[in-house]
Write a protein that holds these residues in place. Structure first.
Motif, short mmCIF file in Angstrom:
data_model
loop_
_atom_site.label_atom_id
_atom_site.label_comp_id
_atom_site.label_asym_id
_atom_site.label_seq_id
_atom_site.Cartn_x
_atom_site.Cartn_y
_atom_site.Cartn_z
N MET A 270 0.81 -1.21 0.00
CA MET A 270 0.00 0.00 0.00
C MET A 270 0.85 1.27 0.00
O MET A 270 0.44 2.30 -0.56
CB MET A 270 -0.95 -0.01 1.20
CG MET A 270 -1.95 -1.17 1.18
SD MET A 270 -2.68 -1.51 -0.45
CE MET A 270 -3.57 0.01 -0.76
N GLU A 271 2.03 1.21 0.59
CA GLU A 271 2.95 2.36 0.52
C GLU A 271 3.34 2.64 -0.93
O GLU A 271 3.39 3.80 -1.37
CB GLU A 271 4.20 2.07 1.34
CG GLU A 271 4.01 2.18 2.85
CD GLU A 271 5.25 1.78 3.61
OE1 GLU A 271 6.32 1.63 2.97
OE2 GLU A 271 5.17 1.61 4.85
N ILE A 272 3.59 1.57 -1.70
CA ILE A 272 3.98 1.74 -3.10
C ILE A 272 2.79 2.29 -3.90
O ILE A 272 2.95 3.18 -4.75
CB ILE A 272 4.46 0.40 -3.70
CG1 ILE A 272 5.73 -0.08 -2.97
CG2 ILE A 272 4.75 0.55 -5.18
CD1 ILE A 272 6.17 -1.47 -3.38
N VAL A 273 1.59 1.77 -3.65
CA VAL A 273 0.39 2.26 -4.35
C VAL A 273 0.18 3.74 -4.07
O VAL A 273 -0.03 4.55 -5.00
CB VAL A 273 -0.86 1.45 -3.91
CG1 VAL A 273 -2.13 2.12 -4.44
CG2 VAL A 273 -0.77 0.02 -4.42
N ASN A 274 0.24 4.13 -2.81
CA ASN A 274 0.03 5.54 -2.46
C ASN A 274 1.11 6.43 -3.05
O ASN A 274 0.83 7.57 -3.49
CB ASN A 274 -0.01 5.69 -0.94
CG ASN A 274 -1.24 5.03 -0.33
OD1 ASN A 274 -2.28 4.92 -0.98
ND2 ASN A 274 -1.13 4.58 0.92
N LYS A 275 2.34 5.92 -3.09
CA LYS A 275 3.43 6.70 -3.71
C LYS A 275 3.16 6.87 -5.20
O LYS A 275 3.38 7.96 -5.76
CB LYS A 275 4.75 5.96 -3.48
CG LYS A 275 5.99 6.67 -4.05
CD LYS A 275 6.38 7.85 -3.19
CE LYS A 275 7.67 8.50 -3.69
NZ LYS A 275 8.84 7.61 -3.60
N GLY A 276 2.66 5.81 -5.84
CA GLY A 276 2.35 5.91 -7.26
C GLY A 276 1.28 6.95 -7.55
O GLY A 276 1.37 7.72 -8.51
N ALA B 211 -0.10 8.65 -10.94
CA ALA B 211 -0.87 7.53 -11.45
C ALA B 211 -2.34 7.70 -11.06
O ALA B 211 -2.67 8.24 -10.00
CB ALA B 211 -0.34 6.21 -10.89
N THR B 212 -3.23 7.22 -11.92
CA THR B 212 -4.67 7.31 -11.69
C THR B 212 -5.21 5.98 -11.18
O THR B 212 -5.00 4.95 -11.83
CB THR B 212 -5.41 7.69 -12.98
OG1 THR B 212 -4.92 8.95 -13.45
CG2 THR B 212 -6.91 7.77 -12.75
N PRO B 213 -5.91 5.98 -10.04
CA PRO B 213 -6.51 4.73 -9.56
C PRO B 213 -7.77 4.38 -10.35
O PRO B 213 -8.89 4.73 -9.95
CB PRO B 213 -6.81 5.03 -8.09
CG PRO B 213 -6.96 6.51 -8.01
CD PRO B 213 -6.07 7.09 -9.08
N TYR B 214 -7.60 3.75 -11.49
CA TYR B 214 -8.71 3.36 -12.38
C TYR B 214 -9.65 2.40 -11.65
O TYR B 214 -10.85 2.41 -11.85
CB TYR B 214 -8.11 2.73 -13.63
CG TYR B 214 -9.08 2.41 -14.73
CD1 TYR B 214 -9.66 3.44 -15.49
CD2 TYR B 214 -9.40 1.10 -15.05
CE1 TYR B 214 -10.53 3.15 -16.53
CE2 TYR B 214 -10.26 0.81 -16.09
CZ TYR B 214 -10.83 1.84 -16.82
OH TYR B 214 -11.69 1.55 -17.85
N ASP C 142 9.15 5.99 -15.25
CA ASP C 142 10.03 6.38 -14.15
C ASP C 142 9.33 6.40 -12.79
O ASP C 142 9.94 6.72 -11.77
CB ASP C 142 10.66 7.75 -14.42
CG ASP C 142 9.62 8.86 -14.59
OD1 ASP C 142 8.41 8.54 -14.72
OD2 ASP C 142 10.01 10.04 -14.58
N MET C 143 8.05 6.05 -12.74
CA MET C 143 7.32 6.05 -11.47
C MET C 143 7.71 4.85 -10.61
O MET C 143 8.11 3.80 -11.11
CB MET C 143 5.81 6.02 -11.72
CG MET C 143 5.22 7.31 -12.26
SD MET C 143 3.41 7.18 -12.42
CE MET C 143 3.03 8.81 -13.04
N THR C 144 7.53 5.02 -9.30
CA THR C 144 7.86 3.95 -8.35
C THR C 144 7.11 2.67 -8.67
O THR C 144 7.68 1.57 -8.65
CB THR C 144 7.52 4.41 -6.92
OG1 THR C 144 8.28 5.58 -6.63
CG2 THR C 144 7.86 3.33 -5.91
N VAL D 42 -1.69 -3.58 -10.25
CA VAL D 42 -1.06 -3.60 -11.57
C VAL D 42 -0.92 -2.17 -12.10
O VAL D 42 -1.76 -1.31 -11.85
CB VAL D 42 -1.89 -4.46 -12.56
CG1 VAL D 42 -3.25 -3.84 -12.83
CG2 VAL D 42 -1.13 -4.71 -13.85
N SER D 43 0.19 -1.94 -12.82
CA SER D 43 0.44 -0.65 -13.47
C SER D 43 0.16 -0.79 -14.97
O SER D 43 0.56 -1.77 -15.59
CB SER D 43 1.90 -0.23 -13.27
OG SER D 43 2.17 -0.02 -11.91
#
Length: 488
Positions: free
Chosen positions: A341-347, A352-355, A376-378, A389-390
């Motif tokens: 969740m830390e990585i998601v929030n950083k993204g 990044a858009t939470p689709y 280049d995003m985390t 997923v990204s």
């Protein structure tokens, strides 16, 4: 044949004895979904580990002198026992690591195939007779077991990723010591010892030590009886093990992290690509090193793909792994949840858009799809060990390859296209150990070389590669006629 419970199996399995260790820590095991305790064991000490290596070495000398056809039959018997105990082992996988029934069946199937492949190894310990420039000399090259192999396994596919090295190592004539992950000591270690005991393999040939690094330090790798170390796990730990292996001149097989890309070209079958992408990301909650962390879509089909992808992902059943319909169960522990969740929030902070934004309920994390991700995003650069997923886009084939290669990892990948030769040509340019055309990123077969490039590992396993990994070659020459030496 009785069913085994955690209380039967959560013990040290050393030198044919089932017991507590002599270490300082009481190691607790719990169900990652319910957090209910499953059992605990006193950790193994450095002295316990030494006993395990000594046992593996002694038993290996007995094992290698058994007729190779008998060794083959014992390994095949192990596969038969596994089939009879499949329901019990399924329950152990569900309870100890939160695997769904579907995941358990997948993992057990992989283990069956690997045992059957390894059963051929006793009959494949062949050698060569080679010519010599010296008159009267015969050169014999023998394939020999290394002696003892140390196996360190992870928590995500512990049964398979332990057995993948263990059964091939003993198939090649070696003894083994397993150090399973602290969260999966049974499915990654003691259950395997128990299976081999039932099949009649010599007592003490395979040992399991349940312990912590604070108890044993570097001894698992540095022990003089350990000739090869096989590690599956994080790149950070793998680097440390590789460093130690080099220091002590050990052979190391390192299967490490991944950041796999699944590329969807503009001519792909979108419905099929969506199915492959869902399987590649959300199988076992995304806790697979080969999982597709990044979906890279041609910009012309982005909207069509994402609409269908979100629809399918949103329909996945999330929750109790004991329910037959569940696809996404719990992550292994809270630490993994927090890291993800830390990585998601950083993204999201980075743009990044939470689709689709998932929720967290205990260790269960619902799927998250992040769009508008840049290379280049985390979230595009770190391994996402969970149901996240990204999604990135590209305009040209060259850009797709560039994005896919913009990672320190290189384990697996996939390309979806109507033109398989176009896909194959792009695959050749991908900096990855494995890549699949019109398939998912998650593939592992007993005969095909498995391993990664860059920070995803060193070496290859499966088939003849595993035989090479756990054996050495010995040159014995025979001088049949007297040789003329230059002096004396």
């Amino acid at each position: 044949m009785r069913n085994y419970t955690f209380s039967d199996l959560i013990q040290q399995a050393i030198a044919g004895s089932w017991r507590d260790g002599n270490g300082k820590h009481r190691m607790k095991n719990s169900n990652p979904y319910s957090n209910q305790p499953l059992g605990d064991v006193q950790s193994a000490s450095a002295d316990d580990l030494d006993q395990a290596y000594e046992s593996a070495s002694r038993a290996q000398k007995e094992w290698i002198n058994i007729n190779p056809y008998q060794r083959r039959d014992m390994l095949l018997k192990t596969a038969q026992i596994l089939e009879k105990r499949e329901d019990e082992i399924t329950d152990l996988i569900i309870d100890e690591l939160g695997g769904t029934r579907l995941k358990a069946a997948f993992e057990i199937g992989l283990v069956k195939d690997m045992i059957k492949e390894a059963s051929t190894y006793p009959l494949r310990m062949d050698g060569q007779i080679l010519p010599s420039p010296v008159d009267g000399k015969e050169n014999r090259v023998y394939r020999m077991p290394v002696g003892v192999v140390g196996v360190i396994s992870p928590f995500n596919f512990p049964f398979y990723l332990s057995m993948k090295s263990v059964v091939t190592a003993i198939g090649a004539g070696n003894g083994v010591v397993i150090k399973p992950h602290e969260d999966t000591p049974v499915t990654g270690g003691t259950m395997i010892v128990n299976l081999f005991e039932e099949s009649g393999i010599p007592s003490g040939l395979v040992n399991t030590v349940i312990t912590q690094i604070s108890e044993i330090g570097d001894l698992f790798v540095s022990h003089p009886l350990n000739k090869v170390v096989s590690f599956t796990g994080s790149t950070t730990v793998g680097q440390k093990i590789g460093e130690l292996a080099g220091k002590y001149l050990k052979k190391a097989s390192l299967e490490l992290g991944g950041n796999s890309a699944l590329i969807v070209l503009e001519d792909a079958d979108i419905d099929y690509a969506v199915s492959a992408a869902v399987f590649s990301r959300f199988t076992h909650q995304g806790q697979i090193c080969m999982s597709a962390n990044r979906i890279i879509i041609h910009e012309s089909i982005k909207d069509a793909f994402l609409t269908k992808y979100k629809e399918v992902v949103s329909s996945l059943t999330v929750g109790n792994p004991r329910d037959d319909e569940t696809i996404i169960g719990p992550l292994i522990n809270k630490k993994q949840v927090d890291t993800l969740m830390e990585i998601v929030n950083k993204g999201i902070e980075e743009g990044a858009t939470p689709y689709l934004k998932g929720s967290v309920n205990g260790n269960v994390v619902s799927p998250t799809i992040l769009t508008d991700v840049k290379p280049d995003m985390t979230v595009a650069n770190q391994e996402l060990f969970g149901p996240v997923v990204s999604v990135l886009t590209f305009k040209t084939d060259e850009e797709a390859v560039k994005i896919a290669n913009a990672s320190d990892y290189g384990l697996s990948g996939a390309i979806h296209t109507e033109d398989v030769e176009r896909g194959a040509e792009l695959a050749k340019r991908m900096e990855t150990g494995m890549i699949h055309i019109n398939d998912g990123t998650i593939n592992d077969e007993p005969l095909v070389a498995f391993g990664g490039e860059k920070m995803s590992g060193v070496g290859r396993l499966n088939g003849s590669n595993s035989l090479d990994a756990f054996t050495t070659q010995k040159w014995i020459s025979v001088q049949h006629s007297k040789r003329a030496f230059p002096y004396s």
